[in-house]
Scaffold this motif. Structure first.
Motif, PDB file in Angstrom:
ATOM      1  N   ILE A 164       8.580  -5.618  -2.094  1.00 46.44           N
ATOM      2  CA  ILE A 164       8.026  -6.810  -1.437  1.00 46.44           C
ATOM      3  C   ILE A 164       8.705  -7.048  -0.091  1.00 46.44           C
ATOM      4  O   ILE A 164       8.057  -7.434   0.882  1.00 46.44           O
ATOM      5  CB  ILE A 164       8.114  -8.048  -2.351  1.00 46.44           C
ATOM      6  N   ALA A 165       9.996  -6.796  -0.018  1.00 49.35           N
ATOM      7  CA  ALA A 165      10.725  -6.985   1.243  1.00 49.35           C
ATOM      8  C   ALA A 165      10.237  -6.020   2.328  1.00 49.35           C
ATOM      9  O   ALA A 165      10.429  -6.276   3.517  1.00 49.35           O
ATOM     10  CB  ALA A 165      12.217  -6.797   1.021  1.00 49.35           C
ATOM     11  N   ARG A 166       9.583  -4.945   1.934  1.00 49.97           N
ATOM     12  CA  ARG A 166       9.129  -3.924   2.873  1.00 49.97           C
ATOM     13  C   ARG A 166       7.606  -3.904   3.029  1.00 49.97           C
ATOM     14  O   ARG A 166       7.043  -2.998   3.636  1.00 49.97           O
ATOM     15  CB  ARG A 166       9.651  -2.560   2.423  1.00 49.97           C
ATOM     16  N   THR A 167       6.958  -4.907   2.476  1.00 48.22           N
ATOM     17  CA  THR A 167       5.503  -5.001   2.505  1.00 48.22           C
ATOM     18  C   THR A 167       5.057  -5.905   3.652  1.00 48.22           C
ATOM     19  O   THR A 167       5.739  -6.871   3.995  1.00 48.22           O
ATOM     20  CB  THR A 167       4.995  -5.577   1.160  1.00 48.22           C
ATOM     21  N   LEU A 168       3.907  -5.586   4.209  1.00 49.13           N
ATOM     22  CA  LEU A 168       3.327  -6.449   5.234  1.00 49.13           C
ATOM     23  C   LEU A 168       3.207  -7.869   4.675  1.00 49.13           C
ATOM     24  O   LEU A 168       2.793  -8.052   3.524  1.00 49.13           O
ATOM     25  CB  LEU A 168       1.946  -5.936   5.644  1.00 49.13           C
ATOM     26  N   LYS A 169       3.556  -8.850   5.489  1.00 49.32           N
ATOM     27  CA  LYS A 169       3.610 -10.240   5.029  1.00 49.32           C
ATOM     28  C   LYS A 169       2.294 -10.687   4.384  1.00 49.32           C
ATOM     29  O   LYS A 169       2.298 -11.313   3.332  1.00 49.32           O
ATOM     30  CB  LYS A 169       3.962 -11.171   6.189  1.00 49.32           C
ATOM     31  N   ASN A 170       1.177 -10.328   4.974  1.00 53.29           N
ATOM     32  CA  ASN A 170      -0.119 -10.772   4.451  1.00 53.29           C
ATOM     33  C   ASN A 170      -0.599  -9.956   3.247  1.00 53.29           C
ATOM     34  O   ASN A 170      -1.669 -10.233   2.700  1.00 53.29           O
ATOM     35  CB  ASN A 170      -1.170 -10.762   5.554  1.00 53.29           C
ATOM     36  N   LYS A 171       0.191  -8.974   2.807  1.00 55.63           N
ATOM     37  CA  LYS A 171      -0.178  -8.126   1.667  1.00 55.63           C
ATOM     38  C   LYS A 171       0.780  -8.292   0.488  1.00 55.63           C
ATOM     39  O   LYS A 171       0.645  -7.604  -0.521  1.00 55.63           O
ATOM     40  CB  LYS A 171      -0.212  -6.648   2.084  1.00 55.63           C
ATOM     41  N   ARG A 172       1.750  -9.192   0.609  1.00 53.98           N
ATOM     42  CA  ARG A 172       2.779  -9.325  -0.428  1.00 53.98           C
ATOM     43  C   ARG A 172       2.222  -9.774  -1.775  1.00 53.98           C
ATOM     44  O   ARG A 172       2.623  -9.254  -2.812  1.00 53.98           O
ATOM     45  CB  ARG A 172       3.889 -10.256   0.045  1.00 53.98           C
ATOM     46  N   ASP A 173       1.316 -10.727  -1.786  1.00 52.81           N
ATOM     47  CA  ASP A 173       0.742 -11.186  -3.060  1.00 52.81           C
ATOM     48  C   ASP A 173      -0.006 -10.050  -3.753  1.00 52.81           C
ATOM     49  O   ASP A 173       0.123  -9.865  -4.963  1.00 52.81           O
ATOM     50  CB  ASP A 173      -0.200 -12.378  -2.848  1.00 52.81           C
ATOM     51  N   GLU A 174      -0.778  -9.308  -2.983  1.00 52.54           N
ATOM     52  CA  GLU A 174      -1.528  -8.180  -3.537  1.00 52.54           C
ATOM     53  C   GLU A 174      -0.572  -7.133  -4.113  1.00 52.54           C
ATOM     54  O   GLU A 174      -0.763  -6.647  -5.231  1.00 52.54           O
ATOM     55  CB  GLU A 174      -2.387  -7.547  -2.446  1.00 52.54           C
ATOM     56  N   ALA A 175       0.470  -6.805  -3.364  1.00 57.21           N
ATOM     57  CA  ALA A 175       1.443  -5.812  -3.825  1.00 57.21           C
ATOM     58  C   ALA A 175       2.132  -6.278  -5.100  1.00 57.21           C
ATOM     59  O   ALA A 175       2.316  -5.497  -6.041  1.00 57.21           O
ATOM     60  CB  ALA A 175       2.474  -5.540  -2.732  1.00 57.21           C
ATOM     61  N   GLU A 176       2.508  -7.538  -5.147  1.00 54.13           N
ATOM     62  CA  GLU A 176       3.182  -8.067  -6.335  1.00 54.13           C
ATOM     63  C   GLU A 176       2.281  -7.977  -7.559  1.00 54.13           C
ATOM     64  O   GLU A 176       2.719  -7.555  -8.634  1.00 54.13           O
ATOM     65  CB  GLU A 176       3.616  -9.510  -6.097  1.00 54.13           C
ATOM     66  N   GLN A 177       1.013  -8.332  -7.413  1.00 54.12           N
ATOM     67  CA  GLN A 177       0.075  -8.264  -8.535  1.00 54.12           C
ATOM     68  C   GLN A 177      -0.087  -6.827  -9.024  1.00 54.12           C
ATOM     69  O   GLN A 177      -0.094  -6.573 -10.233  1.00 54.12           O
ATOM     70  CB  GLN A 177      -1.275  -8.843  -8.134  1.00 54.12           C
ATOM     71  N   VAL A 178      -0.218  -5.888  -8.104  1.00 59.69           N
ATOM     72  CA  VAL A 178      -0.397  -4.484  -8.471  1.00 59.69           C
ATOM     73  C   VAL A 178       0.836  -3.970  -9.205  1.00 59.69           C
ATOM     74  O   VAL A 178       0.732  -3.301 -10.241  1.00 59.69           O
ATOM     75  CB  VAL A 178      -0.696  -3.621  -7.223  1.00 59.69           C
ATOM     76  N   LEU A 179       2.023  -4.287  -8.687  1.00 59.49           N
ATOM     77  CA  LEU A 179       3.249  -3.812  -9.326  1.00 59.49           C
ATOM     78  C   LEU A 179       3.460  -4.433 -10.698  1.00 59.49           C
ATOM     79  O   LEU A 179       3.828  -3.734 -11.642  1.00 59.49           O
ATOM     80  CB  LEU A 179       4.456  -4.092  -8.429  1.00 59.49           C
ATOM     81  N   ILE A 180       3.218  -5.720 -10.832  1.00 51.85           N
ATOM     82  CA  ILE A 180       3.386  -6.371 -12.134  1.00 51.85           C
ATOM     83  C   ILE A 180       2.438  -5.762 -13.158  1.00 51.85           C
ATOM     84  O   ILE A 180       2.818  -5.503 -14.300  1.00 51.85           O
ATOM     85  CB  ILE A 180       3.218  -7.894 -12.013  1.00 51.85           C
TER      86      ILE A 180
END
Length: 75
Positions: A13-29
């Motif tokens: 998340i610290a290395r993800t584009l700011k506007n893509k963090r929620d999407e990345a978190e959902q995918v990883l979880i």
């Protein structure tokens, strides 16, 4: 989620584009949940990389890709 998964989530998340963090978190979880219920394969990881790597800040791409490849080698 186990400690290693939480650490990777924070790392990613610290290395993800700011506007893509929620999407990345959902995918990883979701991926972590699937990993707990069945064996995670290199095919699963490839799919995950194809989904997640485009969400990474360009300046962090190589670092994140290396971390994911390191994980792949442990499968």
């Amino acid at each position: 989620m186990n400690e290693g998964q939480e650490e990777f989530l924070d790392f990613f998340i610290a290395r993800t584009l700011k506007n893509k963090r929620d999407e990345a978190e959902q995918v990883l979880i979701q991926a972590f949940s699937e990993q707990e219920h069945k064996k995670f394969t290199t095919a699963n990881l490839t799919d995950l990389q194809n989904t997640l790597l485009p969400l990474v800040k360009p300046e962090n791409y190589a670092e994140v890709e290396a971390a994911m490849n390191h994980f792949a080698n442990s499968l």
